[in-house]
Design an enzyme around this catalytic site. Structure first.
Site, PDB file in Angstrom:
ATOM      1  N   LYS A  57       0.797  -1.222   0.000  1.00 29.76           N
ATOM      2  CA  LYS A  57       0.000   0.000   0.000  1.00 29.76           C
ATOM      3  C   LYS A  57       0.834   1.279   0.000  1.00 29.76           C
ATOM      4  CE  LYS A  57      -4.016  -2.032  -0.086  1.00 29.76           C
ATOM      5  NZ  LYS A  57      -4.884  -1.929  -1.276  1.00 29.76           N
ATOM      6  N   SER A 102      -3.149 -12.148   4.214  1.00 26.13           N
ATOM      7  CA  SER A 102      -3.518 -12.080   2.791  1.00 26.13           C
ATOM      8  C   SER A 102      -2.593 -12.931   1.934  1.00 26.13           C
ATOM      9  CB  SER A 102      -3.524 -10.631   2.303  1.00 26.13           C
ATOM     10  OG  SER A 102      -2.220 -10.082   2.318  1.00 26.13           O
TER      11      SER A 102
END
Length: 336
Positions: A51, A276
């Site tokens: 991110k 994830s």
């Protein structure tokens, strides 16, 4: 990865220079029947996750458009974790105030990082991964209400709709993967959060070779995988919908499958990753597409450092086991 930030008034261009060029490593043991599986290690970015890429691009484009003004604008964003960490880290370096609408079930470690970065947290009673549908995502609704009532004060990068998110991967992650594999790639596999990574990388790779398969993985309904979303219980983000046609296959993974792959990755490769990543690994095991040649690239979003409370809660590891694994796991970023 230890995240440290210092207050100041740096230029966004300085930050952008530190983003990307993350390693692509071969997985040697976890898949016995394949010798061409590679992982793109995104926690080598500043802030410790993939991110960092969209966060830095959204800030850069926000400043260029005049929506973000130093000593005037407060950033506000709904987030389930890593985007908030990245935005708050860069906000502190650039001298912006930032408020983050977050779900209560976010990991304690993530909340502490956000606070350390100077973010004001606005906690909502929401699912672990914020939803996008009207009336279902309290975090997004709260941020939107504050912007509406104070338009001159607040600006939201809006990761769920901002094409700067897509561009950060189309112009960054995708070209890096193509170069690192010398164009010898048959498939790219990634999770779905905002949709920026899977569509950005996927669109770039398809442009280079339309035969490359783009495979998206999602967690089960009512999941506990921070940062990803199940599109059957959540409305698809606008960013995802714009280019969802680039995806060749969608795979759903249970929490159990994800956590099992986290443990297997730690044992087989000495890599201690975030939840994830377990979902992405399980996705390769379940894909219907057969790959006879070319590299398979998996996107590893972050490491395990922010998830001690999650991993102990679901009995993956004791606190002592977690600390030992984190301390002894392979340092994949040492040569960056």
């Amino acid at each position: 990865m230890q995240i440290q930030s210092t207050s100041g008034n740096k230029d966004i261009k300085e930050i952008l220079k530190r983003i990307g060029n993350t390693p692509l490593i071969k997985l040697n043991k976890i898949f016995n029947d394949s010798d061409h599986v590679f992982a793109k290690i995104e926690w080598c970015n500043p802030t410790g996750s993939v991110k960092a890429r969209p966060a830095s691009w959204m800030i850069d484009e926000g400043e260029k458009a005049g929506n973000l003004v130093r000593n005037k604008t407060t950033m506000i964003e709904p987030t389930s974790g890593n985007t908030g960490v990245a935005l708050s880290f860069f906000a502190k370096e650039l001298g912006y105030n930032i408020e983050l609408a977050v779900p209560e079930r976010m990991s304690n470690e993530t909340k502490e990082i956000l606070k350390t970065n100077g973010a004001k947290l606005l906690e909502t009673e929401d699912d672990l991964c914020p939803r996008v549908g009207p009336g279902t995502d309290q975090a997004i609704a709260l941020a939107a209400a504050l912007i509406k009532n104070h338009p001159e004060e607040y600006y939201s990068p809006n990761q769920y709709e901002n094409d700067a998110n897509f561009r950060s991967h189309y112009n960054g992650t995708g070209p890096e993967i193509w170069k690192q594999t010398n164009g010898d790639i048959s498939a790219f596999i990634s999770g779905i959060g905002t949709g920026g990574t899977i569509t950005g990388v996927g669109t770039y790779l398809k442009k280079k070779n339309p035969e490359i398969k783009i495979i998206a993985v999602q967690p089960q309904k009512n999941h506990n995988i921070q940062g990803l979303r199940n599109l059957e219980e959540s409305e698809k983000p606008e960013l995802f919908k714009r280019r969802s046609n680039v995806i060749d296959e969608m795979i759903t993974i249970s929490d159990k499958e994800s956590f099992n792959m986290i443990k297997k990755l730690a044992v087989d490769e000495n890599i201690f990753a975030g939840p994830s990543t377990g979902t992405v690994l399980a996705g390769l095991n379940k894909t219907k597409t057969k790959f006879n040649k070319g590299s398979i690239v998996l996107l590893f979003g972050d490491n395990a450092s922010k998830y001690k409370s999650i991993y102990t809660k679901f009995n993956l590891y004791s606190e002592k086991e977690f600390d030992i694994l984190l301390n002894n796991s392979q340092n994949l970023c040492k040569n960056i």
